[in-house]
Design a protein around this motif. Structure first.
Motif, mmCIF file in Angstrom:
data_model
loop_
_atom_site.group_PDB
_atom_site.id
_atom_site.type_symbol
_atom_site.label_atom_id
_atom_site.label_comp_id
_atom_site.label_asym_id
_atom_site.label_seq_id
_atom_site.Cartn_x
_atom_site.Cartn_y
_atom_site.Cartn_z
ATOM 1 N N GLN A 1 44.113 41.588 35.595
ATOM 2 C CA GLN A 1 43.399 42.828 35.869
ATOM 3 C C GLN A 1 42.413 43.164 34.749
ATOM 4 O O GLN A 1 41.291 43.625 35.009
ATOM 5 C CB GLN A 1 44.405 43.973 36.055
ATOM 6 N N LEU A 2 42.829 42.931 33.509
ATOM 7 C CA LEU A 2 41.942 43.189 32.370
ATOM 8 C C LEU A 2 40.719 42.275 32.417
ATOM 9 O O LEU A 2 39.594 42.701 32.142
ATOM 10 C CB LEU A 2 42.695 42.989 31.057
ATOM 11 N N LYS A 3 40.958 41.025 32.769
ATOM 12 C CA LYS A 3 39.857 40.063 32.891
ATOM 13 C C LYS A 3 38.877 40.515 33.971
ATOM 14 O O LYS A 3 37.656 40.503 33.768
ATOM 15 C CB LYS A 3 40.416 38.680 33.214
ATOM 16 N N GLU A 4 39.417 40.937 35.123
ATOM 17 C CA GLU A 4 38.567 41.400 36.229
ATOM 18 C C GLU A 4 37.799 42.663 35.848
ATOM 19 O O GLU A 4 36.696 42.904 36.362
ATOM 20 C CB GLU A 4 39.419 41.646 37.477
ATOM 21 N N ALA A 5 38.377 43.463 34.937
ATOM 22 C CA ALA A 5 37.715 44.696 34.488
ATOM 23 C C ALA A 5 36.700 44.435 33.380
ATOM 24 O O ALA A 5 36.077 45.377 32.877
ATOM 25 C CB ALA A 5 38.766 45.702 34.010
#
Length: 238
Positions: free
Chosen positions: A173-177
């Protein structure tokens, strides 16, 4: 986002970190790998200011890494989780929210505590938490301010299988954000799935810094080989 230039950390005459330089661009996820004693934790602690570097320069978001401006950019999850003995789990979240000026933090805190199954432990004191629960609190506190740059030093140690799965999901999720992440871990498979590139440390030096595909090409390993195979090949003693 992060620039490390000629970083050296000496203990006596021994170079624990031996003149390393690298950059992390915004939105990049980088795995920091290496055998025990390679200098991974020392490198991270020098970057975040927990250890005093012997020489070199470190900037975060264009600011010196020890400045208040730089510290607003990042969160750090240490290998050994530190919590305050006399603060409850919820008070840890409130403390971080106030320190970083996070408004309406209760909603985000509730989501994080539920994700890591701490919602029923909110009123438990830090001194009464197991190591695994302390690690979960540490991760929740790091994620609460929504930092642009995150340093994870062996984040999976002490976590149960479900928490490890949730942490991997958080990485995704952090990567996608678009967050920038430097993660040091012995769980190589968790890095292989999300890392844009990996840095491999040995004896305080960077011996590899590239995408997994390119490192395999340089090591003349086929596509069937895993990152673990590559790591063992590059770090083996001559």
């Amino acid at each position: 986002m992060l620039t490390v230039t000629n970083l050296i950390k000496k203990y006596g005459k021994q170079n624990a970190v031996d003149d390393i330089s690298f950059q992390l661009e915004g939105g990049e996820v980088v795995g920091l790998l290496g055998p025990n004693g390679a200098g991974k934790s020392t490198t991270m602690k020098c970057i975040v200011g927990l250890l005093r570097k012997t020489s070199g320069e470190v900037t975060i978001g264009g600011y010196d890494h020890l400045s208040v401006e730089a510290k607003r950019f990042f969160s750090y999850i240490p290998e050994t989780p530190y919590v305050y003995d006399l603060l409850t789990v919820k008070e840890h979240m409130q403390f971080i929210a106030q320190a970083y000026g996070v408004t309406e933090w209760q909603v985000k805190a509730k989501e994080l505590l539920e994700l890591f199954e701490l919602d029923d432990k909110q009123n438990k004191l830090g001194r009464d938490l197991s190591k695994g629960m302390r690690q979960k609190v540490s991760i929740c506190c790091a994620l609460l301010p929504d930092p642009q740059l995150l340093f994870f030093d062996e984040p999976m140690i002490g976590l149960d299988p479900k928490a490890i799965k949730n942490t991997k999901q958080v990485f995704k999720q952090l990567k996608e954000a678009g967050k920038t992440i430097l993660v040091s871990t012995h769980l190589i498979d968790s890095v292989e799935l999300i890392a844009d590139r990996v840095m491999i440390l040995k004896d305080g030096r960077i011996i590899g810094n590239d995408t997994i595909f390119n490192l395999k090409q340089q090591a003349l390993q086929g596509q069937g080989s895993s990152l673990e195979d590559l790591f063992l090949e590059m770090t083996k003693d001559e």
